[in-house]
Write a protein that holds these residues in place. Structure first.
Motif, PDB file in Angstrom:
ATOM      1  N   SER A 115       0.860  -1.173   0.000  1.00 34.41           N
ATOM      2  CA  SER A 115       0.000   0.000   0.000  1.00 34.41           C
ATOM      3  C   SER A 115       0.898   1.224   0.000  1.00 34.41           C
ATOM      4  CB  SER A 115      -0.912   0.009   1.236  1.00 34.41           C
ATOM      5  OG  SER A 115      -1.741   1.161   1.233  1.00 34.41           O
ATOM      6  N   ARG A 116       0.333   2.346  -0.409  1.00 31.31           N
ATOM      7  CA  ARG A 116       1.126   3.570  -0.460  1.00 31.31           C
ATOM      8  C   ARG A 116       1.638   3.966   0.914  1.00 31.31           C
ATOM      9  NH1 ARG A 116      -3.266   7.097  -3.533  1.00 31.31           N
ATOM     10  NH2 ARG A 116      -4.553   5.772  -2.170  1.00 31.31           N
ATOM     11  N   ARG A 117       0.931   3.554   1.939  1.00 29.54           N
ATOM     12  CA  ARG A 117       1.386   3.799   3.321  1.00 29.54           C
ATOM     13  C   ARG A 117       1.666   2.454   3.983  1.00 29.54           C
ATOM     14  NH1 ARG A 117      -2.726   7.328   6.476  1.00 29.54           N
ATOM     15  NH2 ARG A 117      -4.235   6.002   5.398  1.00 29.54           N
ATOM     16  N   ARG A 118       2.914   2.265   4.358  1.00 28.33           N
ATOM     17  CA  ARG A 118       3.346   0.988   4.917  1.00 28.33           C
ATOM     18  C   ARG A 118       2.558   0.633   6.176  1.00 28.33           C
ATOM     19  NH1 ARG A 118       7.883  -2.325   4.700  1.00 28.33           N
ATOM     20  NH2 ARG A 118       8.237  -3.518   6.620  1.00 28.33           N
ATOM     21  N   GLU A 119       2.288   1.627   7.017  1.00 27.81           N
ATOM     22  CA  GLU A 119       1.585   1.351   8.272  1.00 27.81           C
ATOM     23  C   GLU A 119       0.158   0.868   8.030  1.00 27.81           C
ATOM     24  OE1 GLU A 119       1.384   5.885   7.562  1.00 27.81           O
ATOM     25  OE2 GLU A 119       2.800   4.218   7.269  1.00 27.81           O
ATOM     26  N   THR A 120      -0.464   1.342   6.966  1.00 29.13           N
ATOM     27  CA  THR A 120      -1.813   0.901   6.630  1.00 29.13           C
ATOM     28  C   THR A 120      -1.809  -0.566   6.195  1.00 29.13           C
ATOM     29  OG1 THR A 120      -2.342   3.151   5.915  1.00 29.13           O
ATOM     30  CG2 THR A 120      -3.847   1.399   5.231  1.00 29.13           C
ATOM     31  N   ALA A 121      -0.804  -0.927   5.407  1.00 27.22           N
ATOM     32  CA  ALA A 121      -0.682  -2.317   4.961  1.00 27.22           C
ATOM     33  C   ALA A 121      -0.441  -3.244   6.148  1.00 27.22           C
ATOM     34  CB  ALA A 121       0.455  -2.440   3.954  1.00 27.22           C
ATOM     35  N   ALA A 167       2.486 -11.913   6.687  1.00 28.28           N
ATOM     36  CA  ALA A 167       2.992 -11.811   5.325  1.00 28.28           C
ATOM     37  C   ALA A 167       3.957 -10.635   5.245  1.00 28.28           C
ATOM     38  CB  ALA A 167       1.835 -11.627   4.335  1.00 28.28           C
ATOM     39  N   LYS A 168       4.677 -10.551   4.155  1.00 24.05           N
ATOM     40  CA  LYS A 168       5.655  -9.479   3.971  1.00 24.05           C
ATOM     41  C   LYS A 168       4.954  -8.189   3.559  1.00 24.05           C
ATOM     42  CE  LYS A 168       9.819  -8.215   1.343  1.00 24.05           C
ATOM     43  NZ  LYS A 168      10.823  -8.662   0.345  1.00 24.05           N
ATOM     44  N   VAL A 169       5.345  -7.094   4.202  1.00 28.11           N
ATOM     45  CA  VAL A 169       4.869  -5.773   3.802  1.00 28.11           C
ATOM     46  C   VAL A 169       5.909  -5.185   2.847  1.00 28.11           C
ATOM     47  CG1 VAL A 169       4.228  -3.459   4.550  1.00 28.11           C
ATOM     48  CG2 VAL A 169       3.637  -5.428   5.973  1.00 28.11           C
ATOM     49  N   HIS A 170       5.518  -5.010   1.600  1.00 24.04           N
ATOM     50  CA  HIS A 170       6.451  -4.521   0.584  1.00 24.04           C
ATOM     51  C   HIS A 170       6.471  -2.995   0.571  1.00 24.04           C
ATOM     52  CE1 HIS A 170       7.376  -8.333  -1.553  1.00 24.04           C
ATOM     53  NE2 HIS A 170       6.224  -8.709  -1.019  1.00 24.04           N
ATOM     54  N   ASP A 171       7.642  -2.444   0.303  1.00 25.30           N
ATOM     55  CA  ASP A 171       7.811  -0.991   0.282  1.00 25.30           C
ATOM     56  C   ASP A 171       7.501  -0.379  -1.072  1.00 25.30           C
ATOM     57  OD1 ASP A 171       8.626  -0.690   2.983  1.00 25.30           O
ATOM     58  OD2 ASP A 171      10.614  -1.445   2.459  1.00 25.30           O
ATOM     59  N   SER A 172       7.319  -1.206  -2.084  1.00 28.23           N
ATOM     60  CA  SER A 172       7.018  -0.692  -3.416  1.00 28.23           C
ATOM     61  C   SER A 172       6.223  -1.718  -4.197  1.00 28.23           C
ATOM     62  CB  SER A 172       8.299  -0.347  -4.181  1.00 28.23           C
ATOM     63  OG  SER A 172       9.007  -1.526  -4.515  1.00 28.23           O
ATOM     64  N   LEU A 173       5.545  -1.242  -5.234  1.00 29.96           N
ATOM     65  CA  LEU A 173       4.814  -2.142  -6.127  1.00 29.96           C
ATOM     66  C   LEU A 173       5.784  -3.074  -6.839  1.00 29.96           C
ATOM     67  CD1 LEU A 173       2.123  -2.936  -7.523  1.00 29.96           C
ATOM     68  CD2 LEU A 173       2.646  -1.183  -9.238  1.00 29.96           C
ATOM     69  N   ASP A 174       6.909  -2.534  -7.275  1.00 25.40           N
ATOM     70  CA  ASP A 174       7.906  -3.350  -7.971  1.00 25.40           C
ATOM     71  C   ASP A 174       8.411  -4.482  -7.089  1.00 25.40           C
ATOM     72  OD1 ASP A 174       7.698  -1.833 -10.222  1.00 25.40           O
ATOM     73  OD2 ASP A 174       9.482  -0.612  -9.830  1.00 25.40           O
ATOM     74  N   ASP A 206       8.459 -10.463  -6.612  1.00 30.88           N
ATOM     75  CA  ASP A 206       8.585 -11.559  -5.649  1.00 30.88           C
ATOM     76  C   ASP A 206       8.198 -12.872  -6.328  1.00 30.88           C
ATOM     77  OD1 ASP A 206       8.436 -13.380  -3.574  1.00 30.88           O
ATOM     78  OD2 ASP A 206       7.505 -11.966  -2.179  1.00 30.88           O
ATOM     79  N   PRO A 207       9.140 -13.812  -6.459  1.00 29.90           N
ATOM     80  CA  PRO A 207       8.833 -15.080  -7.148  1.00 29.90           C
ATOM     81  C   PRO A 207       7.866 -15.966  -6.386  1.00 29.90           C
ATOM     82  CG  PRO A 207      11.016 -15.166  -6.171  1.00 29.90           C
ATOM     83  CD  PRO A 207      10.540 -13.752  -6.007  1.00 29.90           C
ATOM     84  N   ASP A 208       7.643 -15.679  -5.103  1.00 23.68           N
ATOM     85  CA  ASP A 208       6.711 -16.472  -4.302  1.00 23.68           C
ATOM     86  C   ASP A 208       5.258 -16.033  -4.497  1.00 23.68           C
ATOM     87  OD1 ASP A 208       8.691 -18.093  -3.197  1.00 23.68           O
ATOM     88  OD2 ASP A 208       9.072 -16.683  -1.555  1.00 23.68           O
ATOM     89  N   ILE A 209       5.036 -14.991  -5.277  1.00 21.39           N
ATOM     90  CA  ILE A 209       3.684 -14.487  -5.517  1.00 21.39           C
ATOM     91  C   ILE A 209       3.259 -14.826  -6.942  1.00 21.39           C
ATOM     92  CG2 ILE A 209       2.293 -12.391  -5.777  1.00 21.39           C
ATOM     93  CD1 ILE A 209       3.790 -11.226  -3.386  1.00 21.39           C
ATOM     94  N   ASP A 210       2.145 -15.545  -7.057  1.00 22.40           N
ATOM     95  CA  ASP A 210       1.607 -15.974  -8.352  1.00 22.40           C
ATOM     96  C   ASP A 210       0.367 -15.183  -8.750  1.00 22.40           C
ATOM     97  OD1 ASP A 210       3.348 -18.495  -8.493  1.00 22.40           O
ATOM     98  OD2 ASP A 210       2.227 -18.831  -6.625  1.00 22.40           O
ATOM     99  N   ILE A 211      -0.375 -14.715  -7.744  1.00 18.18           N
ATOM    100  CA  ILE A 211      -1.649 -14.035  -7.949  1.00 18.18           C
ATOM    101  C   ILE A 211      -1.584 -12.689  -7.234  1.00 18.18           C
ATOM    102  CG2 ILE A 211      -4.127 -14.085  -7.447  1.00 18.18           C
ATOM    103  CD1 ILE A 211      -3.899 -17.173  -7.322  1.00 18.18           C
ATOM    104  N   ILE A 212      -2.119 -11.657  -7.868  1.00 19.82           N
ATOM    105  CA  ILE A 212      -2.264 -10.386  -7.166  1.00 19.82           C
ATOM    106  C   ILE A 212      -3.734  -9.985  -7.138  1.00 19.82           C
ATOM    107  CG2 ILE A 212       0.070  -9.543  -7.602  1.00 19.82           C
ATOM    108  CD1 ILE A 212      -1.088  -7.818  -9.868  1.00 19.82           C
TER     109      ILE A 212
END
Length: 337
Positions: free
Chosen positions: A37-43, A54-61, A66-72
């Motif tokens: 999410s655009r705000r890490r704390e919200t995610a 789960a992992k909180v990602h800092d960016s969309l990229d 992430d090779p462990d993600i198949d579906i978004i």
């Protein structure tokens, strides 16, 4: 492939994302592994709310690479859907896309092109297709309970005002778009789902509240001419004083369906409507919407290599109809599709 576990990444941490997370959590073949999410704390708060680690990602990229993600699951604001779908397709991710799919036809076409080239599986959250009343209605039509549909109506009536969470963004032209794009597209999709494709529309605006803060007309109605020869009406009413209403009425050559009431040639001597108890589409609360049915169906399509009925190309027809109605309202002229 039935025994494989698919990793899921969530994009967006708003109200609806929690229902996507819960639906994927209970599916035996999926596991939520990341969120952005655009705000890490919200995610992070959304993961805590749903009890998911789960992992909180800092960016969309970061999430998409992430090779462990198949579906978004794309639960971001509607005006970001195009960017996120195109990026997801480039990353070869299967996608659940929240409605409205896109804010305009140009964005929609860009998304379709990216998905076709990537060859990924998509489903759009016209989630009422999995509502029990909708499922029963679809089966009754298939069973010839009402014959050929001559006339159809669907109404989305839901007061979305300052008291309602999504109002702050959905009232704006940039993020909400129109009454149909913001919410009423569910009713438009219902008519397509039950009756078929539309060839021409006329649209009209209705009065809203005095001093309305909406940046578009919140209350609209449209007349539809179907390719089958049937006619119909759809309404999207966002400023009103009433509890939530979602009406479906289908008038056929052999009977009529009005929500969960049936009058049919199959019941000789029937003198009034038969009412059957079921779960109605009678709440705007996303916790009431059948996301589990939608997600389970989507995952099964990925497993068996089939195309979901609510895939991006199919949903694009609902969106094109919404754009046409909005154009008809703006120009005061009928619009052909």
């Amino acid at each position: 492939m039935a025994g494989r576990t698919y990793g899921v990444g969530i994009i967006g941490a708003g109200w609806v994302s929690g229902e996507h997370i819960r639906a994927f959590t209970v599916n035996p073949f999926t596991e939520v592994r990341g969120i952005y999410s655009r705000r890490r704390e919200t995610a992070a708060a959304k993961l805590q709310e749903t009890g998911v680690t789960a992992k909180v990602h800092d960016s969309l990229d970061s999430l998409l690479s992430d090779p462990d993600i198949d579906i978004i699951s794309i639960c971001s604001p509607p005006n970001l859907h195009c960017e996120h779908v195109v990026a997801g397709a480039a990353a070869k991710k299967h996608m659940v896309i929240e409605k409205p799919v896109a804010m305009n036809a140009a964005e929609l076409q860009k998304m379709q092109k990216a998905v076709r080239e990537a060859g990924v599986t998509t489903i759009v959250s016209f989630v009422l297709r999995w509502n029990p009343m909708f499922e029963t209605t679809k089966q009754l039509i298939a069973d010839d309970a009402i014959g050929d549909i001559m006339y159809a109506e669907c109404d989305y009536v839901h007061w979305i005002g300052p008291h309602y969470g999504q109002y702050t963004w959905s009232r704006t032209k940039a993020a909400g778009g129109s009454s149909l794009l913001s919410a009423g597209c569910h009713a438009v999709d219902a008519l397509r789902w039950f009756v078929g494709e539309v060839e021409e529309v006329c649209g009209y605006k209705a009065k809203g509240f005095p001093g309305s803060d909406y940046e578009f007309e919140p209350n609209i109605t449209a007349i539809l001419k179907f390719k089958s020869g049937a006619a119909g009406k759809v309404a999207s009413i966002l400023e009103c004083r009433t509890p939530y209403i979602f009406n479906v009425a289908l008038y056929g050559t052999k009977g009529t369906i009005r929500n969960n009431k049936l009058y049919s040639h199959k019941f000789p001597g029937q003198s009034n409507y038969l009412e059957y108890p079921t779960i109605l589409p009678d709440s705007g609360d996303v916790t009431h919407h059948p996301f589990r049915g939608q997600i389970n169906y989507f995952v099964s399509c990925i497993q068996n290599g089939s195309k979901p009925h609510a895939n991006l190309d199919d949903a694009a027809k609902t969106m094109a109809l919404c754009y046409a109605i909005d154009e008809a309202i703006a120009t005061g002229r009928p619009v052909k599709l």
